[in-house]
Structures are given as C-alpha cells and as structure tokens.
Design an enzyme around this catalytic site. Sequence first.
Site, PDB file in Angstrom:
ATOM      1  N   GLY A  46      -2.167 -28.331 -12.199  1.00 39.70           N
ATOM      2  CA  GLY A  46      -2.853 -27.336 -12.300  1.00 39.70           C
ATOM      3  C   GLY A  46      -4.144 -28.094 -12.817  1.00 39.70           C
ATOM      4  O   GLY A  46      -4.534 -29.290 -13.361  1.00 39.70           O
ATOM      5  N   GLN A  51     -11.841 -30.120 -15.431  1.00 42.18           N
ATOM      6  CA  GLN A  51     -11.557 -31.782 -16.332  1.00 42.18           C
ATOM      7  C   GLN A  51     -11.577 -32.862 -15.027  1.00 42.18           C
ATOM      8  O   GLN A  51     -11.139 -33.419 -15.122  1.00 42.18           O
ATOM      9  CB  GLN A  51      -9.763 -30.745 -16.055  1.00 42.18           C
ATOM     10  CG  GLN A  51      -9.681 -30.116 -16.981  1.00 42.18           C
ATOM     11  CD  GLN A  51      -7.650 -30.249 -17.026  1.00 42.18           C
ATOM     12  OE1 GLN A  51      -7.576 -29.066 -15.700  1.00 42.18           O
ATOM     13  NE2 GLN A  51      -6.706 -31.190 -17.042  1.00 42.18           N
ATOM     14  N   CYS A  93      -1.196 -31.737 -20.224  1.00 34.63           N
ATOM     15  CA  CYS A  93      -2.185 -31.399 -19.682  1.00 34.63           C
ATOM     16  C   CYS A  93      -2.934 -32.892 -19.135  1.00 34.63           C
ATOM     17  O   CYS A  93      -2.770 -34.046 -19.954  1.00 34.63           O
ATOM     18  CB  CYS A  93      -3.527 -31.089 -21.106  1.00 34.63           C
ATOM     19  SG  CYS A  93      -5.080 -30.650 -19.572  1.00 34.63           S
ATOM     20  N   LEU A  94      -3.613 -32.651 -17.594  1.00 37.67           N
ATOM     21  CA  LEU A  94      -4.610 -34.131 -17.360  1.00 37.67           C
ATOM     22  C   LEU A  94      -5.074 -34.645 -18.397  1.00 37.67           C
ATOM     23  O   LEU A  94      -5.667 -35.828 -18.034  1.00 37.67           O
ATOM     24  CB  LEU A  94      -4.673 -34.225 -16.198  1.00 37.67           C
ATOM     25  CG  LEU A  94      -3.732 -33.644 -15.163  1.00 37.67           C
ATOM     26  CD1 LEU A  94      -3.319 -33.247 -13.522  1.00 37.67           C
ATOM     27  CD2 LEU A  94      -2.823 -34.345 -15.141  1.00 37.67           C
ATOM     28  N   HIS A 135      -2.940 -21.752 -19.029  1.00 35.96           N
ATOM     29  CA  HIS A 135      -3.679 -22.982 -20.039  1.00 35.96           C
ATOM     30  C   HIS A 135      -5.325 -23.345 -18.498  1.00 35.96           C
ATOM     31  O   HIS A 135      -6.353 -23.757 -18.890  1.00 35.96           O
ATOM     32  CB  HIS A 135      -2.152 -23.884 -19.568  1.00 35.96           C
ATOM     33  CG  HIS A 135      -3.111 -25.451 -19.134  1.00 35.96           C
ATOM     34  ND1 HIS A 135      -2.381 -25.498 -20.350  1.00 35.96           N
ATOM     35  CD2 HIS A 135      -3.681 -26.476 -18.760  1.00 35.96           C
ATOM     36  CE1 HIS A 135      -2.831 -26.960 -20.236  1.00 35.96           C
ATOM     37  NE2 HIS A 135      -4.111 -27.722 -19.733  1.00 35.96           N
ATOM     38  N   GLU A 136      -5.363 -23.300 -17.314  1.00 33.03           N
ATOM     39  CA  GLU A 136      -6.298 -23.713 -16.496  1.00 33.03           C
ATOM     40  C   GLU A 136      -7.456 -22.243 -16.653  1.00 33.03           C
ATOM     41  O   GLU A 136      -8.857 -23.217 -17.190  1.00 33.03           O
ATOM     42  CB  GLU A 136      -6.305 -23.631 -15.333  1.00 33.03           C
ATOM     43  CG  GLU A 136      -5.099 -24.428 -14.875  1.00 33.03           C
ATOM     44  CD  GLU A 136      -4.943 -26.079 -15.206  1.00 33.03           C
ATOM     45  OE1 GLU A 136      -6.178 -26.528 -15.413  1.00 33.03           O
ATOM     46  OE2 GLU A 136      -4.119 -26.494 -15.737  1.00 33.03           O
ATOM     47  N   HIS A 139      -8.713 -23.862 -20.246  1.00 32.28           N
ATOM     48  CA  HIS A 139     -10.172 -25.200 -19.871  1.00 32.28           C
ATOM     49  C   HIS A 139     -11.432 -24.493 -18.997  1.00 32.28           C
ATOM     50  O   HIS A 139     -12.411 -24.857 -19.746  1.00 32.28           O
ATOM     51  CB  HIS A 139      -9.610 -25.675 -19.098  1.00 32.28           C
ATOM     52  CG  HIS A 139      -8.806 -27.264 -19.322  1.00 32.28           C
ATOM     53  ND1 HIS A 139      -9.214 -27.729 -20.206  1.00 32.28           N
ATOM     54  CD2 HIS A 139      -7.716 -27.086 -19.014  1.00 32.28           C
ATOM     55  CE1 HIS A 139      -7.978 -28.100 -20.355  1.00 32.28           C
ATOM     56  NE2 HIS A 139      -6.859 -28.483 -19.409  1.00 32.28           N
TER      57      HIS A 139
END
Length: 180
Positions: A46, A51, A93-94, A135-136, A139
């Site tokens: 994701g 991000q 998480c990236l 999660h996304e 963000h």
Amino acid sequence: MALRPIVLYPDPILLTPTDPVERVGDEVKTLVQDMVETMYAAPGIGLAANQVGIGKRVCVVDLSVGEKAGDLKVFINPRIVDTSGSDTAEEGCLSFPDIHLDIERPFVATVEATDLEGRTFRLTAEGLLARAMQHEIEHLEGRVFLMNLSPLKRELLKRQIKKRIKAGDWVATVDQPPTT
C-alpha cells in the site's frame, strides 16, 4: 511512469491531512501510475500520495504486490464508512523502514471512494485488505501508524528513529531523484 522518492517520518507532509481531489484527470492518473510503480519497487502492499510527497487524497493497495492481475485497488478521496470487529497484527510502513509494529484495528472495514474513471464505489473487506485500506487512509488523514501505540511505546520508537537519523541509517527503500 516513474519511481518517486518515498518520504520518511517525521517529514511534516506525513503529519498533515491531504486535500481532496477535485477532478480525476491526467495528473491524478499519472500520480497513481507512479505510486503503483513505486509501491511495487519498494516492495509494499500500500502507498498513500503523501508518502511520495503529494498532499492529495489518493492511495493504492495491492496485497499481491503486482503478482495477480486485478488485485490493485485505487482509492481517490476514500473515507471509511463502517468498521467492525477487532484484530491485532503486525504492520510495516514504507515511511518507517525496517520497523514493524503490532497494531490493533477493526477486522472489517467498508470504504467509499472514487475510481480512476471518476465513479464512486464501496468496498467491504476483512483481514489484511481491511487493515491495509485503514493504514493508507490513516496516512491521508495526516496520521501514521505509530500514533496507534501507547504514549510510552511511541516515545521509545521516536527515540530509536532519532538515533537512526543521526547515524544516517534512516533511508527509504526506493530512493530515486524526483522526476518532472
């Protein structure tokens, strides 16, 4: 399509709510293509627009990391309309390289969003897909997953990140120069 650099915590764009997309045009479609390519290269399941440094309400999710046709989900202006149940599972998480945390989230989530053709849709998911969507979208609201930790655990993790930044060890997986 181009890889975009992944923004790392504590960059302020990750902590700022994103702006709604007014129109699904070529700019948004290019952003989505770049996000998908960046997510797959990382690799991740994701990615939210902030991000990659873009403050727009857009995110993508693909549990197969590009391995299964049709698994890619694109969410423009998503919002969670219903949740149920509870589950604690490990998340990465990236924007937080090499950090994995046990996070409690609803097990089932229903999201309403717009697709790349400008059509509104609803998706109800459970398990990992529900977790990834939440999660996304979190963000996009200017929140990161460490905000779901207790204050003590959050402070300990922030200290660990500060040490990694100081040591030069806080580096994104995909670290390409931005393209125009």
